[in-house]
Motif scaffolding. Structure first.
Motif, PDB file in Angstrom:
ATOM      1  N   PRO A   1       0.837  -1.204   0.000  1.00  0.00           N
ATOM      2  CA  PRO A   1       0.000   0.000   0.000  1.00  0.00           C
ATOM      3  C   PRO A   1       0.874   1.257   0.000  1.00  0.00           C
ATOM      4  CG  PRO A   1      -0.731  -1.555   1.683  1.00  0.00           C
ATOM      5  CD  PRO A   1       0.589  -2.044   1.184  1.00  0.00           C
ATOM      6  N   SER A   2       0.520   2.231  -0.824  1.00  0.00           N
ATOM      7  CA  SER A   2       1.276   3.485  -0.854  1.00  0.00           C
ATOM      8  C   SER A   2       1.188   4.175   0.503  1.00  0.00           C
ATOM      9  CB  SER A   2       0.700   4.411  -1.932  1.00  0.00           C
ATOM     10  OG  SER A   2       0.761   3.804  -3.195  1.00  0.00           O
ATOM     11  N   GLY A   3       2.159   5.029   0.772  1.00  0.00           N
ATOM     12  CA  GLY A   3       2.080   5.879   1.961  1.00  0.00           C
ATOM     13  C   GLY A   3       2.738   5.271   3.179  1.00  0.00           C
ATOM     14  N   GLU A   4       2.107   5.444   4.326  1.00  0.00           N
ATOM     15  CA  GLU A   4       2.736   5.114   5.607  1.00  0.00           C
ATOM     16  C   GLU A   4       3.069   3.635   5.738  1.00  0.00           C
ATOM     17  OE1 GLU A   4       0.216   6.537   8.695  1.00  0.00           O
ATOM     18  OE2 GLU A   4       0.521   8.668   8.205  1.00  0.00           O
ATOM     19  N   ARG A   5       2.189   2.769   5.215  1.00  0.00           N
ATOM     20  CA  ARG A   5       2.443   1.333   5.389  1.00  0.00           C
ATOM     21  C   ARG A   5       3.648   0.886   4.576  1.00  0.00           C
ATOM     22  NH1 ARG A   5      -3.931   0.613   5.672  1.00  0.00           N
ATOM     23  NH2 ARG A   5      -3.732   1.739   3.709  1.00  0.00           N
ATOM     24  N   ARG A   6       3.784   1.407   3.377  1.00  0.00           N
ATOM     25  CA  ARG A   6       4.979   1.074   2.591  1.00  0.00           C
ATOM     26  C   ARG A   6       6.221   1.632   3.278  1.00  0.00           C
ATOM     27  NH1 ARG A   6       7.258   4.425  -1.419  1.00  0.00           N
ATOM     28  NH2 ARG A   6       8.880   3.408  -2.631  1.00  0.00           N
ATOM     29  N   ASP A   7       6.119   2.849   3.799  1.00  0.00           N
ATOM     30  CA  ASP A   7       7.267   3.438   4.481  1.00  0.00           C
ATOM     31  C   ASP A   7       7.665   2.606   5.694  1.00  0.00           C
ATOM     32  OD1 ASP A   7       9.154   5.646   4.436  1.00  0.00           O
ATOM     33  OD2 ASP A   7       8.254   6.248   6.335  1.00  0.00           O
TER      34      ASP A   7
END
Length: 1020
Positions: free
Chosen positions: A375-381
């Motif tokens: 998932p893009s965003g915080e979860r990928r980070d």
């Protein structure tokens, strides 16, 4: 012999004006046996120089020009691997210890990094020359003494400072310090100077190059220039012989996976895959085949010593699963039964009969490539930060993405350097084609009059020349969308690291191709918007009392396939584009494999290879299913005798020509993106010889050769299509069965996909989903799902209020949770809203639950608040008249980019109907060949590279979307209107094919805009 030891490429960003590869080719042309690339504060171009130099038969010398804290620049050359590691660590220390773009080091800080490095004193920007230019001879001598103390007498060479060199008894080296390969590169170097110094050529003055001599000169020219200093020329050749390091000697090692006691990497991998086989296949009909395939794969993985790589990727996937991060492997990794058993991929390669050698083979000589979608965003980070924690800040880094000059950015920056007025620069940028199709006759000069420019004017002609030359030159370094490289020990022994724009990340100075070419392992952690939508949808379904298990979705849901056959796919992954929607009703998918085909068929390969129409004709029963040779029937049966996938081409070569799986993969690579004419001829000869041995001659052989050679460049892997089809099916399922959760998640993850939020909102409304407006007493920051008497609805979130700070949106929610708002001023005071934020909330109707109309609340918002010690004043009646429909529409678009009210085209419908203009819904009922008029808001413009110059438009009105086809001649006549007008009225001929209706444009004109308009998805 003369060797240039101080060349600078365009990777000395905004200074050098040449690709490293051009320096290698020019050195070869000049019979120069070696060349050194010394770009500013990095080795960005070293990998590219090394590749090109190997091809040209030139020795590449590695170095960098280091910025000192006083602004001077010190060139350093690499002698051996220790020197290279020291240079990389030095640059890393500089980069990570300073703000982006401000790296510098003190002279004394060089000492720990000096072993293995040779110091040149630099040209006019060197530390000695700068002091001498300022009249500080003593300072220059002092710095020289310090350099000798740091690097040693045998490792210090002076450039051009003859008196100082003789006095210090130090050797001289000659250099022309080229910024470009040939004399004609000077104008572009001057443009870069202007861009760097934020000026233009008329005002740049002495900041420009003193003369045009800074090109790569050969030994003959340099002999003339340095005829009084033969030792300076000879020293370059002798020093070049000393500088023995090349990037072949990087010393990169992949990290070892921490194993249970007494285990080997392969043994542990075998245990994990056996556990996965039991979970995936049980005692089912495929279990025995799966075990045989996994044994074959593990045998190859063991021979190639890759078990640790698979374990590390498995560990990343397991971390995601245990931390509630949706993850799915894709790409050629989906061909691997080991990856499927480990849970890395979700496609069963045994059941789908996928070809493992497309993913991994002994002859490839490179690491496998596993892409993980997150998932893009915080979860990928969070997944990326896990890798940093696991391997350390100096053990992992993101691969770079070299941002190059293209189209519009080039037009604006070149125009600015030439001093062209801003409005002219903007018009010139609009002329530049950013679409896929590039008409060979579509020269920039051809359209200059459209921008109000005289193509014969010298400055405009110069603009056209410079704009052409600057294309694809590096502009600056960015970060790859997800590629991570990791190393055993320190990654900055292999390549310098520098801070990424995003906090908490570092980026290496090479891109993914550079890393792959040097054997550096990359794992792709790719942010995919649809993965975020799926995960957020599942959360919203659970929060509203439902439950969906993506792994357990029914594979043959009738409602899902009905929506696909009707091309009702706005927001659905991979099948929402205009081209996909035009094909879906013709292919009429009925089962999962049909969706795999649908994902793959709208790709350059099937289109260029002329496979799409034969497949559709066979699918519709209009053409018999035939095979070029009977032996191909098992391979091509599922795609009706038409090759659509790369794996099919490899199997065709194996069956018809007797290729091994490894040889078939070599064939694909020979005809791939980095195609070699020599290799292609060799492989085609081998292919024909193999077919001849199998008794395949004549037309059948020609058809097979054409299919394989024409398709190999663009062919889409079946494994990749299958992975994408899983996500497409999941998104279609949620859209059909849980629309409120799906649309809320889709709106929360914008921008993504093909369509603007305004189109998504209207699509949801046309499907009967109620969308509730932004309301300061109910809305959260994100869009939410609410229970109402009519069922589940979507409430628009405060994130859609333009100009509302994220902090302010959160403050509104926190304040009302403590106590309901009593008035508009109470809201403004407790949420600390700025006046413009309050006025926007009033204009879009978000304050209506606190009483009053939009205009009345705008009036109240304009009254200064009384302050915390006083009661709110009584609400004054507003003297403003209430908004009209058109004004409300304009306020909605201006304040939120969407409207929940009437579509802009609904406000024009009566006048359009009077003119005989059909709505999108009415268009569906007309006969093929009828003359029609349609109108709408342009939401998509496309000109694909495979469409031979045709342009495709999607026009949205209140009833749906009409598709318009524009032929090249019509586009040429109406280009400005078609590209620039937000609302179009199109006169044309209806075309109906298998139930798909479109309009072939004859004429187009713009319609006046109603306030704001929806931005379109243009040529992407």
């Amino acid at each position: 012999m003369f060797i240039e030891l101080h060349a600078q490429s365009a990777f000395s960003f905004l200074e050098g004006a040449e690709h490293p590869e051009v320096f290698a080719a020019e050195a070869a042309r000049l019979d120069m046996p070696a060349v050194a690339l010394i770009d500013r504060d990095g080795v960005y171009g070293a990998a590219r120089l090394a590749r090109a130099a190997a091809h040209a038969g030139v020795k590449p010398i590695v170095g960098s020009e280091i910025t000192l804290v006083d602004g001077a620049r010190l060139p350093l050359l690499v002698e051996d691997r220790e020197g290279y590691q020291n240079l990389c660590r030095l640059i890393t220390r500089m980069k990570l210890g300073a703000a982006k773009g401000a790296a510098a080091t003190a002279l004394d800080d060089l000492e720990p990094y000096a072993p293995g490095l040779v110091c040149l004193t630099g040209g006019a920007r060197g530390p000695l020359a700068l002091r001498l230019a300022a009249g500080d001879g003593a300072g220059a001598r002092q710095v020289l003494a310090r350099l000798v103390a740091i690097f040693g007498r045998s490792n210090c060479f002076l450039q051009g400072l003859v008196t100082l060199a003789r006095a210090a008894r130090l050797p001289l080296v000659a250099s022309n310090q080229p910024l470009f390969a040939r004399p004609e590169g000077r104008p572009l170097a001057d443009v870069f100077t202007c861009i760097r110094e934020k000026t233009d050529l008329d005002r740049a003055g002495r900041r420009l190059l003193t003369n045009g001599e800074r090109w790569l000169k050969g030994g003959g020219e340099m002999l003339q220039l340095f005829r009084d200093l033969p030792d300076a020329l000879a020293n370059t050749g002798e020093l070049a012989l000393r500088l023995a390091f090349t990037l072949k000697d990087l010393g990169y090692r992949f990290p070892e996976f921490p194993l249970p006691p007494g285990q080997t990497p392969l043994g542990h991998l075998r245990e994990l895959t056996e556990r996965g086989v039991r979970a995936r296949y049980g005692a089912g009909p495929l279990a025995a085949r799966a075990r045989r395939q996994i044994a074959h794969e593990l045998d190859l993985i063991g021979r190639l010593d890759l078990a640790g790589y698979f374990l590390i990727v498995w560990d990343i996937v397991e971390h995601c699963r245990t931390h509630d991060i949706l993850v799915q492997g894709r790409g050629s990794a989906a061909n691997s039964a080991v990856c499927y058993a480990l849970g890395i991929t979700a496609v069963d390669p045994v059941g789908m009969e996928l070809l493992f050698e497309r993913f991994l083979s002994e002859a490839r000589g490179e690491w496998p490539d596993i892409d993980l979608d997150l998932p893009s965003g915080e979860r990928r980070d969070a997944a990326i930060q896990h890798v940093y924690r696991q391997y350390g800040r100096h053990g992992a880094g993101m691969t770079a993405n070299v941002i190059s000059y293209r189209g519009r950015s080039a037009a604006r920056e070149v125009g600015q350097a030439l001093g062209l007025p801003r409005d002219m620069r903007d018009r010139l940028a609009q002329l530049v084609a950013n679409w896929g199709y590039q008409d060979p006759d579509e020269l920039l000069t051809k359209h200059l009059p459209e921008a109000g420019c005289d193509p014969t004017a010298p400055r405009i002609r110069r603009f056209a020349m410079l704009w052409t030359r600057i294309q694809d030159l590096p502009r600056h370094l960015g970060q790859h969308s997800g590629g991570m490289v990791i190393a055993a020990g320190r990654l900055d022994d292999v390549v310098p690291l520098e801070p990424a724009t995003m906090p908490g990340r570092v980026v290496v100075q090479w891109d993914k191709d550079d890393c792959a070419g040097l054997g550096i392992v990359k794992v792709d952690l790719l942010g995919l918007g649809m993965m975020s939508v799926l995960q957020d949808s599942l959360t919203l379904v659970r929060e509203t009392g439902g439950e969906v298990d993506l792994a357990g979705l029914p594979s043959d849901d009738p409602a899902v396939y009905r929506s696909l056959r009707e091309a009702d796919t706005i927001g659905v992954f991979q099948v929402e584009s205009r081209a996909q929607m035009a094909t879906l009703p013709r292919v009429r998918p009925e089962r999962f494999y049909d969706l795999v085909v649908q994902v793959a068929i709208i790709r350059p390969g099937p289109i260029v290879g002329n496979m799409v129409h034969p497949y559709i004709r066979r699918r519709r029963g209009r053409e018999p299913v035939t095979y070029p040779h009977p032996s191909l029937e098992p391979i091509l049966r599922r795609t009706l005798g038409v090759p659509l996938f790369q794996e099919q081409l490899l199997r065709m070569a194996m069956v018809t020509a007797g290729f091994t799986a490894t040889e078939a993969e070599e064939l694909r690579r020979a005809f791939g993106f980095k195609r070699s004419e020599r290799l292609m001829v060799e492989v085609e000869t081998k292919l024909r010889a193999g077919m001849a041995r199998q008794g395949i001659h004549g037309a059948a052989a020609e058809e097979i050769v054409h299919a394989i050679t024409a398709f190999a460049l663009y062919g889409f892997p079946e494994s990749h299509a299958s992975s994408f089809a899983l996500l497409a099916y999941a998104s279609a399922y949620l859209r059909v069965h849980h629309p409120a959760a799906f649309y809320a998640a889709l709106l929360n993850n914008q921008p993504m996909g093909f369509y603007h939020p305004a189109t998504l909102v209207k699509d949801a409304q046309r499907h009967g989903l109620r969308i509730l407006p932004i309301d300061v007493t109910r809305s959260r920051r994100l869009c939410t799902v609410e229970h109402t008497d009519g069922g589940l609805t979507v409430r628009m979130g405060l994130r859609y209020v333009k100009g509302l700070r994220e902090r302010a949106a959160r403050a509104i929610v926190e304040a009302r949770n403590e106590e309901p708002f009593g008035s508009i001023h109470d809201l403004a005071r407790r949420a600390h809203l700025e006046r413009d934020e309050l006025e926007t909330l009033a204009a879009i109707g978000a304050l209506a639950p606190l009483g009053g109309t939009r205009r009345a609340n705008l009036w109240t918002a304009a009254v200064p608040p009384p302050g915390p010690l006083f009661r709110d004043p009584p609400r004054e009646p507003s003297p403003l008249s209430e908004m009209t429909d058109v004004e409300r529409l304009a306020a909605d678009y201006a304040g939120t980019s969407v409207t929940l009210g009437r579509h802009p085209m609904a406000l024009r419908r009566a006048a359009l109907r009077h003119r005989g203009v059909l709505s999108a819904r009415e268009l569906a009922g007309v006969e093929d060949g009828a003359r029609v008029q349609v109108a709408g808001s342009v939401i998509v413009r496309q000109r694909p590279g495979t469409a031979k110059g045709f342009v495709f438009l999607s026009l949205e009105d209140e009833t749906g979307i009409a598709n318009v086809i524009v032929t090249p001649p019509v586009f040429a006549r109406h280009r400005v209107t078609l590209v620039d007008e937000p609302y179009l009225l199109v006169d044309g001929i209806a075309q109906r094919q298998d139930g798909v209706i479109s309009v072939r444009a004859v004429r187009a004109r713009g319609l006046p805009a109603l306030g704001h308009h929806v931005p379109s998805h243009d040529f992407g």
